[in-house]
Write a protein that holds these residues in place. Structure first.
Motif, PDB file in Angstrom:
ATOM      1  N   GLU A   1      58.059  12.729  78.890  1.00 31.92           N
ATOM      2  CA  GLU A   1      59.278  13.522  79.070  1.00 31.92           C
ATOM      3  C   GLU A   1      60.158  13.411  77.813  1.00 31.92           C
ATOM      4  N   GLY A   2      60.684  14.561  77.387  1.00 33.10           N
ATOM      5  CA  GLY A   2      61.580  14.577  76.243  1.00 33.10           C
ATOM      6  C   GLY A   2      60.898  14.531  74.896  1.00 33.10           C
ATOM      7  N   SER A   3      59.580  14.679  74.877  1.00 34.06           N
ATOM      8  CA  SER A   3      58.844  14.580  73.610  1.00 34.06           C
ATOM      9  C   SER A   3      58.950  15.829  72.751  1.00 34.06           C
ATOM     10  N   GLY A   4      59.472  16.918  73.305  1.00 28.84           N
ATOM     11  CA  GLY A   4      59.643  18.146  72.539  1.00 28.84           C
ATOM     12  C   GLY A   4      58.450  19.069  72.544  1.00 28.84           C
TER      13      GLY A   4
ATOM     14  N   VAL B   1      50.608  13.588  67.428  1.00 30.34           N
ATOM     15  CA  VAL B   1      51.748  14.071  66.654  1.00 30.34           C
ATOM     16  C   VAL B   1      52.920  13.140  66.921  1.00 30.34           C
ATOM     17  N   HIS B   2      53.453  12.521  65.889  1.00 30.06           N
ATOM     18  CA  HIS B   2      54.590  11.619  66.051  1.00 30.06           C
ATOM     19  C   HIS B   2      55.850  12.458  66.264  1.00 30.06           C
ATOM     20  N   ALA B   3      56.352  12.419  67.493  1.00 33.42           N
ATOM     21  CA  ALA B   3      57.396  13.357  67.906  1.00 33.42           C
ATOM     22  C   ALA B   3      58.809  12.870  67.629  1.00 33.42           C
ATOM     23  N   GLY B   4      58.963  11.697  67.019  1.00 33.56           N
ATOM     24  CA  GLY B   4      60.299  11.178  66.767  1.00 33.56           C
ATOM     25  C   GLY B   4      60.964  11.772  65.547  1.00 33.56           C
ATOM     26  N   ARG B   5      60.254  12.585  64.785  1.00 33.88           N
ATOM     27  CA  ARG B   5      60.808  13.196  63.578  1.00 33.88           C
ATOM     28  C   ARG B   5      61.584  14.465  63.919  1.00 33.88           C
TER      29      ARG B   5
ATOM     30  N   LEU C   1      55.988   9.674  71.803  1.00 31.95           N
ATOM     31  CA  LEU C   1      57.382   9.260  71.655  1.00 31.95           C
ATOM     32  C   LEU C   1      57.663   8.108  72.600  1.00 31.95           C
ATOM     33  N   ASP C   2      58.505   7.181  72.164  1.00 31.97           N
ATOM     34  CA  ASP C   2      58.969   6.114  73.055  1.00 31.97           C
ATOM     35  C   ASP C   2      59.705   6.768  74.220  1.00 31.97           C
ATOM     36  N   PRO C   3      59.315   6.482  75.471  1.00 28.40           N
ATOM     37  CA  PRO C   3      59.992   7.119  76.607  1.00 28.40           C
ATOM     38  C   PRO C   3      61.501   6.916  76.619  1.00 28.40           C
ATOM     39  N   ALA C   4      61.984   5.775  76.125  1.00 26.40           N
ATOM     40  CA  ALA C   4      63.428   5.556  76.091  1.00 26.40           C
ATOM     41  C   ALA C   4      64.111   6.589  75.208  1.00 26.40           C
ATOM     42  N   GLU C   5      63.478   6.931  74.081  1.00 25.86           N
ATOM     43  CA  GLU C   5      64.029   7.962  73.205  1.00 25.86           C
ATOM     44  C   GLU C   5      63.960   9.324  73.891  1.00 25.86           C
ATOM     45  N   GLY C   6      62.882   9.556  74.622  1.00 22.37           N
ATOM     46  CA  GLY C   6      62.765  10.814  75.354  1.00 22.37           C
ATOM     47  C   GLY C   6      63.896  11.009  76.338  1.00 22.37           C
ATOM     48  N   PHE C   7      64.274   9.934  77.026  1.00 18.28           N
ATOM     49  CA  PHE C   7      65.364  10.046  77.994  1.00 18.28           C
ATOM     50  C   PHE C   7      66.715  10.208  77.308  1.00 18.28           C
ATOM     51  N   ARG C   8      66.854   9.655  76.132  1.00 22.19           N
ATOM     52  CA  ARG C   8      68.096   9.912  75.379  1.00 22.19           C
ATOM     53  C   ARG C   8      68.199  11.383  75.037  1.00 22.19           C
TER      54      ARG C   8
ATOM     55  N   LEU D   1      49.058  15.968  71.275  1.00 23.54           N
ATOM     56  CA  LEU D   1      49.744  14.930  72.037  1.00 23.54           C
ATOM     57  C   LEU D   1      50.984  14.492  71.272  1.00 23.54           C
ATOM     58  N   PHE D   2      52.155  14.794  71.844  1.00 16.40           N
ATOM     59  CA  PHE D   2      53.431  14.466  71.209  1.00 16.40           C
ATOM     60  C   PHE D   2      53.852  13.083  71.672  1.00 16.40           C
TER      61      PHE D   2
END
Length: 205
Positions: free
Chosen positions: A12-15, A181-185, A136-143, A133-134
């Motif tokens: 969730e929230g990975s974009g 795919v590193h989705a934090g960028r 992302l740390d789930p905590a960042e996704g929830f932010r 596959l995007f």
């Protein structure tokens, strides 16, 4: 002529949905015949399944969740995905078979072998040609999500960490099909990588 199925997966929230829409616009500009869909609500039946999860007090147990999503998937394949592929379309799907393995298998603990067997039955063997596959740390996704919460977004963070680990296991098992795919960028950087992966894949398809 056989089409191509590209699926978008992630926590969730990975974009992933944003990136799917960006890729769709890009591919259409290049002249490709593209169809966009999503699970579970890519059909009327699938939309009814999604609404089951949003009804107050309704909480299907894990195996019931699997059966509900498989019913939606079967209809999705029969009504949209198979006909589109048969017409040579490039199909972009927001979630598909890997989502059930990650969420209900790794997240809920339902037997992975059973899910794989049901996926084959529901899809008649149709599998993604390429999966993005995007990660992302789930905590960042929830932010990123903020206060918005659906059925799965209301689960505890430990559940979403299991889902992420499940997705990474799928990637490690099938690195040729599943591209990480590193989705934090920034969305622009992610979109550039997505276009590069897809163009490379289509060029060799």
């Amino acid at each position: 002529m056989t089409g191509v199925l590209i699926t978008f997966e992630g926590v969730e929230g990975s974009g992933k949905t944003t990136q799917l829409l960006r890729l769709e616009r890009y591919l259409k500009r290049t002249g490709r015949k593209v169809e966009r869909t999503r699970e579970p609500d890519g059909t009327r039946l699938g939309l009814a399944v999604r609404r089951v999860f949003e009804r107050p007090g309704v909480r299907p147990e894990p195996l019931a969740e699997v059966f509900l999503f498989m019913a939606a998937r079967r209809q999705h394949v029969a009504e949209k995905i198979r006909p589109w592929l048969g017409r040579g379309r490039l199909v972009l799907s927001d979630r598909f078979t890997d989502a059930t393995l990650a969420y209900q298998g790794h997240g809920r603990g339902v037997d992975l072998g059973l899910i794989r067997e049901l996926n084959v039955r529901a899809t008649e063997g149709i599998a993604p040609d390429l999966t993005l596959l995007f990660d992302l740390d789930p905590a960042e996704g929830f932010r990123r999500i903020g206060r918005r919460r659906d059925h799965f977004e209301r689960e505890r963070i430990e559940f979403h960490r299991r889902v992420r680990r499940g997705y990474l296991e799928i990637w490690r098992a099938e690195p040729k099909r599943v591209r990480l795919v590193h989705a934090g960028r920034s969305p622009a950087l992610v979109a550039d990588e997505v276009r590069s992966i897809v163009e490379e894949f289509l060029g060799g398809a």
